[in-house]
Design a protein around this motif. Sequence first.
Motif, PDB file in Angstrom:
ATOM      1  N   TRP A 236       0.837  -1.201   0.000  1.00  0.00           N
ATOM      2  CA  TRP A 236       0.000   0.000   0.000  1.00  0.00           C
ATOM      3  C   TRP A 236       0.876   1.257   0.000  1.00  0.00           C
ATOM      4  CZ3 TRP A 236      -0.891   4.408   2.742  1.00  0.00           C
ATOM      5  CH2 TRP A 236      -2.117   5.065   2.539  1.00  0.00           C
ATOM      6  N   LEU A 237       1.904   1.260   0.853  1.00  0.00           N
ATOM      7  CA  LEU A 237       2.787   2.430   0.945  1.00  0.00           C
ATOM      8  C   LEU A 237       3.524   2.667  -0.365  1.00  0.00           C
ATOM      9  CD1 LEU A 237       4.206   1.851   4.541  1.00  0.00           C
ATOM     10  CD2 LEU A 237       2.701   3.723   3.835  1.00  0.00           C
ATOM     11  N   LYS A 238       3.976   1.605  -1.018  1.00  0.00           N
ATOM     12  CA  LYS A 238       4.677   1.760  -2.294  1.00  0.00           C
ATOM     13  C   LYS A 238       3.728   2.288  -3.360  1.00  0.00           C
ATOM     14  CE  LYS A 238       8.210  -1.798  -1.518  1.00  0.00           C
ATOM     15  NZ  LYS A 238       8.717  -3.146  -1.922  1.00  0.00           N
ATOM     16  N   ARG A 239       2.502   1.776  -3.363  1.00  0.00           N
ATOM     17  CA  ARG A 239       1.522   2.267  -4.338  1.00  0.00           C
ATOM     18  C   ARG A 239       1.200   3.740  -4.109  1.00  0.00           C
ATOM     19  NH1 ARG A 239      -3.731  -0.894  -4.332  1.00  0.00           N
ATOM     20  NH2 ARG A 239      -4.125   0.449  -6.117  1.00  0.00           N
ATOM     21  N   ALA A 240       1.308   4.177  -2.850  1.00  0.00           N
ATOM     22  CA  ALA A 240       1.043   5.581  -2.527  1.00  0.00           C
ATOM     23  C   ALA A 240       2.233   6.477  -2.854  1.00  0.00           C
ATOM     24  CB  ALA A 240       0.685   5.708  -1.048  1.00  0.00           C
ATOM     25  N   GLY A 241       3.320   5.888  -3.362  1.00  0.00           N
ATOM     26  CA  GLY A 241       4.460   6.679  -3.799  1.00  0.00           C
ATOM     27  C   GLY A 241       5.543   6.863  -2.753  1.00  0.00           C
ATOM     28  N   HIS A 242       5.492   6.101  -1.673  1.00  0.00           N
ATOM     29  CA  HIS A 242       6.494   6.231  -0.619  1.00  0.00           C
ATOM     30  C   HIS A 242       7.670   5.292  -0.874  1.00  0.00           C
ATOM     31  CE1 HIS A 242       3.625   8.745   1.425  1.00  0.00           C
ATOM     32  NE2 HIS A 242       2.735   7.761   1.402  1.00  0.00           N
ATOM     33  N   THR A 243       8.787   5.562  -0.181  1.00  0.00           N
ATOM     34  CA  THR A 243      10.022   4.794  -0.373  1.00  0.00           C
ATOM     35  C   THR A 243      10.252   3.877   0.818  1.00  0.00           C
ATOM     36  OG1 THR A 243      10.998   6.625  -1.638  1.00  0.00           O
ATOM     37  CG2 THR A 243      12.506   4.965  -0.754  1.00  0.00           C
ATOM     38  N   ILE A 244      10.492   2.601   0.543  1.00  0.00           N
ATOM     39  CA  ILE A 244      10.790   1.632   1.589  1.00  0.00           C
ATOM     40  C   ILE A 244      12.139   0.991   1.279  1.00  0.00           C
ATOM     41  CG2 ILE A 244      10.055  -0.488   2.743  1.00  0.00           C
ATOM     42  CD1 ILE A 244       7.181   0.237   2.032  1.00  0.00           C
TER      43      ILE A 244
END
Length: 318
Positions: A236-244
Motif C-alpha cells: 500500500w505504501l509503495k503504491r502511494a508513492g512512498h520509499t521503503i
Amino acid sequence: MGSLENMATPSPDKKVIVVGSGWAGLSCAHALSQRNYQITLLEAAPQCGGRARSVQWQSLEIEVDNGQHILLGAYHDFLKILKSLGIEESVVFTRHPFHYSVIGQNTTAHLVCKSRSLLPEQLSLDMDLCLSKGWTWREKYQLGRFIAHYVFGDTSIPKNTTVLDLLKQAGQSQSLIQYFWEPILVAALSTPLEAASAQYAIRVLKDSFSGKSGNTDMLIPRVPLGDVFATPMTQWLKRAGHTILTNQRVTSLIVSDPDAENAECIGVKTKNDTFYGKVVLALPPRAKQSLIEPIASLKDCTNSWHKYNMNPLLPYIT
C-alpha cells in the motif's frame, strides 16, 4: 487494497523518515501518508514486519512465522487499519471465543468467555465465571469481586504497586494467582507478576474484558503472519508513492545544533547514505537510546530509558 485516487501530491517540506518497519513503524507511516506526508521508511533487517513477520527457513526452503502471535477482538484500531487496506478480518483471522484452560499437578480448570451481544459485558463475564470449571464457588466469588472492582470499576491503584501485591491485597487465593492470573498476565505483559505494573495490567484487562461484545475473542492468523499486515501495508505504501528501503541500519541522527536546548533533528545517516527530513524513531528503547545519546536536548529521554529493564518474551508452562 485501499484507494489512492483522492490523495494529493505531498508538499516538498512534508518529508518524514520513519526508522523501523515493525507494526508500529508501518502503522505510523500509514497514518502520516493519510495526512499527506511523503515517507521514507528505513529498515535494518532484510524485510519489514519486525517481531511479527514471516521468515524464510533456509534449511527447509519454506516460509515460517517468527513465533505464534494471537490478537484480541479488542484491537479495534488495528482492525480499522486492515479495513482501510481492503483486508477483511475473516480473510486473515479466525475468530474464537476466549477459551482458557490450565492443567497443573493439583488443578484442572476451564473458562470460556462467550460473546453475548444482548447482555452487558460484566453480566456476561459473571455468567462465564459461574459456568467455569475447576475453581470453588469461593474462588469464583473472589474472581468476580476483583473483576468488578478493578476491571469494570474505577478503584484506584497506587503507582508503584506490582501485580502480585495487588492480587494479594485483593484477597486472591494462591490457587487463583498460580493457575488463573499468572498464566494470563505473564502472556499479556511478558513480565513476572512480582515486577509487572498493576496499573498497566488493569488497563490491559479493561481493554480486553470491558467494552464491546467480542473484545475477548481471540483472532488466530489463518494466513502466514507476513500476509496479515507487513506485506499488504508495504505494498500500500509503495503504491502511494512512498520509499521503503531494507538493509538500511541508521547509524546516527543529523541535528541542527547538537548542544543547543532547542536542537532540531533534520535527518539520519546510514552506512552509505544520508536522508533529510523530520524523523520518527519506531524502535525499542535501547535502539533509540544509542541514537539520541549524543543530543544534549534529549538528555532527559536518555536518562529515562536507562531505567528500562528489557525482558525476553516469556512463555508460561505449568
